[in-house]
Design a protein around this motif. Structure first.
Motif, PDB file in Angstrom:
ATOM      1  N   MET A  16     -11.807  -9.219   5.385  1.00 40.56           N
ATOM      2  CA  MET A  16     -11.962 -10.134   6.521  1.00 40.56           C
ATOM      3  C   MET A  16     -11.479 -11.534   6.184  1.00 40.56           C
ATOM      4  N   GLY A  17     -11.554 -11.902   4.909  1.00 40.51           N
ATOM      5  CA  GLY A  17     -11.124 -13.245   4.495  1.00 40.51           C
ATOM      6  C   GLY A  17      -9.639 -13.372   4.254  1.00 40.51           C
ATOM      7  N   MET A  18      -8.889 -12.266   4.358  1.00 44.79           N
ATOM      8  CA  MET A  18      -7.442 -12.302   4.125  1.00 44.79           C
ATOM      9  C   MET A  18      -6.710 -12.657   5.417  1.00 44.79           C
ATOM     10  N   LYS A  19      -5.743 -13.536   5.314  1.00 44.16           N
ATOM     11  CA  LYS A  19      -5.051 -14.025   6.503  1.00 44.16           C
ATOM     12  C   LYS A  19      -3.777 -13.254   6.817  1.00 44.16           C
ATOM     13  N   ASN A  20      -3.317 -12.403   5.892  1.00 41.22           N
ATOM     14  CA  ASN A  20      -2.048 -11.713   6.114  1.00 41.22           C
ATOM     15  C   ASN A  20      -2.210 -10.200   6.084  1.00 41.22           C
ATOM     16  N   LEU A  21      -3.341  -9.733   6.571  1.00 43.40           N
ATOM     17  CA  LEU A  21      -3.615  -8.298   6.518  1.00 43.40           C
ATOM     18  C   LEU A  21      -2.603  -7.491   7.327  1.00 43.40           C
TER      19      LEU A  21
END
Length: 521
Positions: free
Chosen positions: A270-275
């Motif tokens: 959830m904390g990743m911006k480029n999933l």
């Protein structure tokens, strides 16, 4: 029909799969790939070496290995000779490793060169060990018990004649979230029964590709191999989840269809911006266990991977799994963990042990063929958890976990019995407070405990981690809780921390939080 259906011993499904799919990829770890025939052959080689060192049926073998092909093969080798597997988490330090080996009375240790700082310091204290096989290293000299990993020239060992389904297959140590780890004793029948029940609702098949970053010392991770190889699936083993981007890369390359996770892993996603840069459209099934799955994570997972089915599950090492929520029920009761899996019975009891009707709150009790035999060398602790139950004419497991049920019997986790907070004369469920905190945008994880308070008896205290770049104050978090919770449930204290203490298996340990707490004036 899966290879589990008529299996009597844990290595039987692998043998059947190797006959049916000898050249199909069974295991992947990094750049290494092993077919079903390869895994069976390597297990036979290791089994032969174990026999050569006078290993007898019932002897314990400690496996101190990272996730990998050697670790999986070694498990089956132990079962092929009728011995008892004692998997130990590869992050375990020397002192604890020595303690676990001694507690189990392990005769042999299977390990690897990269873990030498731990095992080298442990084996000198372990008088029960007759030999220590090390992969990736020639014998270093000194301790004559340290030997190289069995060579491929070894001959396959036949199953021990004395092995029966009711013989002990594994001692799996609990994660220690509530105190000293205890060795859970499981037979071949216990473990195969659990695997059959889980397979009955998950429906894994030979075309699946399962990626597991869960340690094999953790029953949730161990069963990914047992189930995957039993149905002819390919199991991709990651050593850990320290680098989520690397795991996602592997998932995309291997076209992973099944991902078993825990809330900690999903919080990192959830904390990743480029999933969206990872092609995960093959993902059809995600499971979550080990800790309650926050509602915020459930909503995020379903929105991010609309094509997959999400199973929110509950279990304990003492019986592997107890309940699961069918994905079609997520919209109706997203905070439930279901009504119980096939081939078992479960119910709630009050403090006097009386069975409770639906709509009640009490301790969860479970009975079935998957329930443990007891705790290794701990008769007092065993008697506290395994009790005769006349209603089912059998022994039942008293889980120590408090649940409530709705009118249809669906289970909702409240708290571990020892975690219930008593504040202002009211009982507070840490889970409810944690759910309220998880609902706040920017909160990554939360853990709630009770701390001594002269006025309240116990005050509610929350520890919170935030997603990268998020700025929230303790006052803001308390204000959000006031809008969501009854006043007696709102944390009196909130501490924003960089990380929460965890067991080796990644579970948040509230015992670790309590050790840092002093009485609050």
């Amino acid at each position: 029909m899966t290879m589990l259906d008529d299996a009597g011993l844990l290595h039987h499904p692998l043998q059947s799969a190797a006959r049916r799919w000898p050249d199909k990829t069974a295991l992947v770890c990094g750049k290494r790939r092993a077919t079903f025939a390869d895994v069976l052959h390597e297990a036979g080689v290791v089994a032969a070496a174990l026999r050569e060192h006078a290993l007898q049926p019932g002897d314990r073998v400690a496996l101190f290995l990272d996730n990998g092909i050697e670790a999986a093969s070694a498990l089956y080798a132990v079962w092929m000779v009728g011995a008892v597997a004692v998997p130990v988490h590869p992050l375990t330090k020397a002192a604890k490793l020595a303690q676990l080996i001694d507690d189990a009375g392990a005769a042999l240790l299977l390990t690897q060169a990269t873990l030498r700082p731990a095992w080298d310091g442990a084996i000198t204290r372990c008088t029960s060990l007759r030999a220590c096989f090390v992969t990736g290293m020639q014998p270093p000299g000194g301790d004559a018990r340290v030997l190289p990993w069995p060579a491929a020239a070894g001959q396959a060992a036949k199953p021990a004649a004395a092995t029966r389904p009711d013989d002990l297959a594994a001692i799996i140590y609990t994660s220690g979230t509530t105190g000293t780890p205890k060795g859970v004793m499981l037979t071949h029948h216990n473990m195969l029964s659990a695997a059959r029940s889980v397979q009955a609702y998950l429906g894994l098949h030979e075309h699946d590709v399962i990626l597991s970053a869960l340690p094999l010392a953790f029953s949730y991770g161990l069963y990914q191999v047992l189930l995957g190889l039993a149905v002819g699936a390919t199991v991709v083993l990651e050593r850990n989840f320290s680098f989520p981007a690397k795991v996602l890369d592997t998932m995309a390359v291997e076209r992973v269809t099944v991902f078993p996770g825990v809330p900690t892993m999903f919080a990192q996603w959830m904390g990743m911006k480029n999933l969206d840069r990872y092609d995960l459209d093959a993902l059809r099934l995600v499971t979550s266990a080990a800790a309650p799955l926050p509602l915020a994570q459930i909503r995020w997972l379903r929105a991010t991977f609309p094509q997959m089915r999400l199973y929110s599950m509950y279990g304990q090492t003492e019986c592997k799994r107890i309940s699961y929520l069918p994905p079609e029920q997520l919209d109706v009761r997203p905070d439930s963990v279901g009504r119980g899996m096939p081939n078992q019975a479960c119910w709630l009891v009050d403090e006097q042990g009386r069975r409770l009707p639906n709509g009640s709150t009490g301790e969860l009790v479970v009975q079935g063929p998957h329930v443990m035999q007891g705790y290794w060398r701990k008769p007092t602790e065993t008697a506290q958890r395994l009790k005769a139950c006349p209603a089912v004419n059998d022994t039942a497991l008293y889980t120590g976990d408090i649940f409530r049920t709705d009118a249809e019997g669906y289970l909702y986790f409240v708290a571990r019995r020892d975690d219930i907070i008593k504040s202002r004369g009211e009982k507070v469920s840490p889970r409810e407070v944690e759910d309220a905190l998880h609902a706040i945008e920017g909160v990554c994880e939360a853990a709630v405990i009770g701390v001594p308070d002269a006025l309240l008896g116990e005050a509610v205290k929350a520890y919170v981690t935030l997603h990268p770049g998020v700025q929230l104050t303790e006052r803001e978090l308390i204000k959000h809780c006031l809008a969501r919770l009854e006043s007696y449930m709102v944390p009196k204290h909130v501490e924003i921390v960089d990380a929460l203490p965890r067991t080796d298996n990644g579970k948040i340990t509230k015992a670790g939080l309590r050790t840092a707490v002093s009485p609050t004036p």
